[in-house]
Design a protein around this motif. Structure first.
Motif, mmCIF file in Angstrom:
data_model
loop_
_atom_site.group_PDB
_atom_site.id
_atom_site.type_symbol
_atom_site.label_atom_id
_atom_site.label_comp_id
_atom_site.label_asym_id
_atom_site.label_seq_id
_atom_site.Cartn_x
_atom_site.Cartn_y
_atom_site.Cartn_z
ATOM 1 N N GLU A 61 0.841 -1.195 0.000
ATOM 2 C CA GLU A 61 0.000 0.000 0.000
ATOM 3 C C GLU A 61 0.878 1.248 0.000
ATOM 4 O O GLU A 61 1.670 1.463 0.906
ATOM 5 N N HIS A 62 0.752 2.065 -1.022
ATOM 6 C CA HIS A 62 1.547 3.280 -1.110
ATOM 7 C C HIS A 62 1.171 4.235 0.021
ATOM 8 O O HIS A 62 0.033 4.274 0.488
ATOM 9 N N GLY A 63 2.140 5.021 0.440
ATOM 10 C CA GLY A 63 1.876 6.005 1.478
ATOM 11 C C GLY A 63 1.993 5.468 2.883
ATOM 12 O O GLY A 63 1.696 6.175 3.850
ATOM 13 N N THR A 64 2.441 4.232 3.024
ATOM 14 C CA THR A 64 2.585 3.621 4.343
ATOM 15 C C THR A 64 4.064 3.400 4.641
ATOM 16 O O THR A 64 4.752 2.673 3.918
ATOM 17 N N ARG A 105 10.043 11.248 6.912
ATOM 18 C CA ARG A 105 9.049 10.201 7.164
ATOM 19 C C ARG A 105 7.671 10.575 6.608
ATOM 20 O O ARG A 105 6.961 9.727 6.061
ATOM 21 N N LEU A 106 7.261 11.819 6.787
ATOM 22 C CA LEU A 106 5.933 12.231 6.337
ATOM 23 C C LEU A 106 5.867 12.388 4.828
ATOM 24 O O LEU A 106 4.994 11.803 4.171
ATOM 25 N N LEU A 107 6.779 13.158 4.272
ATOM 26 C CA LEU A 107 6.668 13.501 2.861
ATOM 27 C C LEU A 107 7.150 12.388 1.938
ATOM 28 O O LEU A 107 6.484 12.061 0.947
ATOM 29 N N PHE A 108 8.301 11.783 2.253
ATOM 30 C CA PHE A 108 8.838 10.791 1.327
ATOM 31 C C PHE A 108 7.924 9.570 1.219
ATOM 32 O O PHE A 108 7.794 8.988 0.139
ATOM 33 N N SER A 109 7.280 9.184 2.313
ATOM 34 C CA SER A 109 6.415 8.000 2.267
ATOM 35 C C SER A 109 5.173 8.227 1.411
ATOM 36 O O SER A 109 4.534 7.271 0.974
ATOM 37 N N ASN A 110 4.835 9.495 1.166
ATOM 38 C CA ASN A 110 3.655 9.803 0.348
ATOM 39 C C ASN A 110 4.032 10.310 -1.043
ATOM 40 O O ASN A 110 3.167 10.714 -1.809
ATOM 41 N N TYR A 111 5.318 10.265 -1.341
ATOM 42 C CA TYR A 111 5.809 10.682 -2.649
ATOM 43 C C TYR A 111 6.095 9.443 -3.490
ATOM 44 O O TYR A 111 6.758 8.514 -3.036
ATOM 45 N N ILE A 112 5.579 9.432 -4.702
ATOM 46 C CA ILE A 112 5.738 8.276 -5.581
ATOM 47 C C ILE A 112 6.589 8.673 -6.782
ATOM 48 O O ILE A 112 6.440 9.768 -7.327
ATOM 49 N N TYR A 113 7.471 7.782 -7.180
ATOM 50 C CA TYR A 113 8.297 8.042 -8.358
ATOM 51 C C TYR A 113 7.475 7.828 -9.623
ATOM 52 O O TYR A 113 7.696 6.887 -10.393
ATOM 53 N N SER A 114 6.533 8.714 -9.826
ATOM 54 C CA SER A 114 5.626 8.557 -10.955
ATOM 55 C C SER A 114 5.133 9.928 -11.406
ATOM 56 O O SER A 114 4.704 10.737 -10.581
ATOM 57 N N ASN A 115 5.214 10.188 -12.694
ATOM 58 C CA ASN A 115 4.680 11.448 -13.222
ATOM 59 C C ASN A 115 3.158 11.469 -13.145
ATOM 60 O O ASN A 115 2.550 12.529 -13.012
ATOM 61 N N GLU A 116 2.552 10.281 -13.239
ATOM 62 C CA GLU A 116 1.096 10.200 -13.204
ATOM 63 C C GLU A 116 0.559 10.303 -11.784
ATOM 64 O O GLU A 116 -0.543 10.815 -11.564
ATOM 65 N N ILE A 117 1.317 9.795 -10.800
ATOM 66 C CA ILE A 117 0.866 9.803 -9.405
ATOM 67 C C ILE A 117 1.995 10.385 -8.548
ATOM 68 O O ILE A 117 2.731 9.651 -7.893
ATOM 69 N N PRO A 118 2.153 11.691 -8.540
ATOM 70 C CA PRO A 118 3.263 12.278 -7.779
ATOM 71 C C PRO A 118 3.078 12.224 -6.266
ATOM 72 O O PRO A 118 4.049 12.320 -5.519
#
Length: 216
Positions: A61-64, A105-118
């Protein structure tokens, strides 16, 4: 429904400049009808990001964040909050280590290496940084500190999906008695005079910032 504002004190001092400005910001938020909470980072047992990339695995699950410590429930409460205020003391030309670890911890866990889902942060979260520092405004300009901190602010705006507001409190007083410390580069009387004139104005600005975040 009453809004919830969370303030993060990134200073080890619970009654210092950063804490006082955060209290004023929360007072403004309360006056605007919000419920508030102040969290002292240095009372928690936690670490910064360990670069395990669990938060970016396709089968998870992304963001965790995979790390489980005192910061884990704080991050979950922030996801449910309506505004976030981060109090940042500047130590040795940088964010305090506690605040830096918190941001990782807060920002990097919710950041995705994706142009479509930043970002996978679940909502738009109004947010702000309140910076406190011994540096004068002239020193901040000289050393490009605003440009340096703008990187964190840019990530916060992108990942939290809301414009990041800022407040700078310059030339703060570090000691109650400068005579007790090796501090000959400072003029204690000049610093005291600056604080007497400017700190009430900085507190008033923090109060208005808190109100504005609730209005957003």
């Amino acid at each position: 429904m009453m809004k919830k504002v969370i303030a993060i004190n990134g200073s080890p001092r619970r009654n210092g400049n950063t804490a006082e400005l955060l209290h004023q910001a929360l007072k403004g938020a309360q006056e605007a009808g919000a419920e508030t909470e102040l969290i002292n980072l240095y009372s928690l047992n936690f670490k910064g990001c360990i670069s395990c990339f669990y938060c970016k695995r396709k089968d998870k699950e992304h963001g965790t964040c995979a790390m489980k410590d005192d910061l884990t429930p704080i991050i979950e409460r922030i996801k449910e909050a309506d505004a976030l205020i981060m109090g940042v003391p500047v130590y040795f030309m940088n964010l305090s280590s506690g605040m830096s670890a918190f941001i990782e911890r807060l920002l990097f866990s919710n950041y995705i290496y994706s142009n479509e889902i930043p970002t996978v942060f679940p909502k738009s979260l109004p947010n702000a940084f309140i910076y406190t520092m011994n540096m004068t405004e002239e020193h901040v300009k000289q050393f490009g500190m605003r440009e340096k901190f703008a990187v964190h602010e840019g990530f916060a705006s992108k990942i939290l999906q809301a414009e990041t507001k800022t407040l700078y409190a310059y030339n703060t007083t570090q000691f109650s008695d400068y005579a007790k410390y090796e501090s000959s580069i400072f003029d204690p009387q000049a610093k005291a005079a600056y604080r007497e004139e400017m700190f009430p104005k900085q507190c008033a600005a923090a109060y208005e910032l808190g109100k504005t975040l609730v209005a957003d």
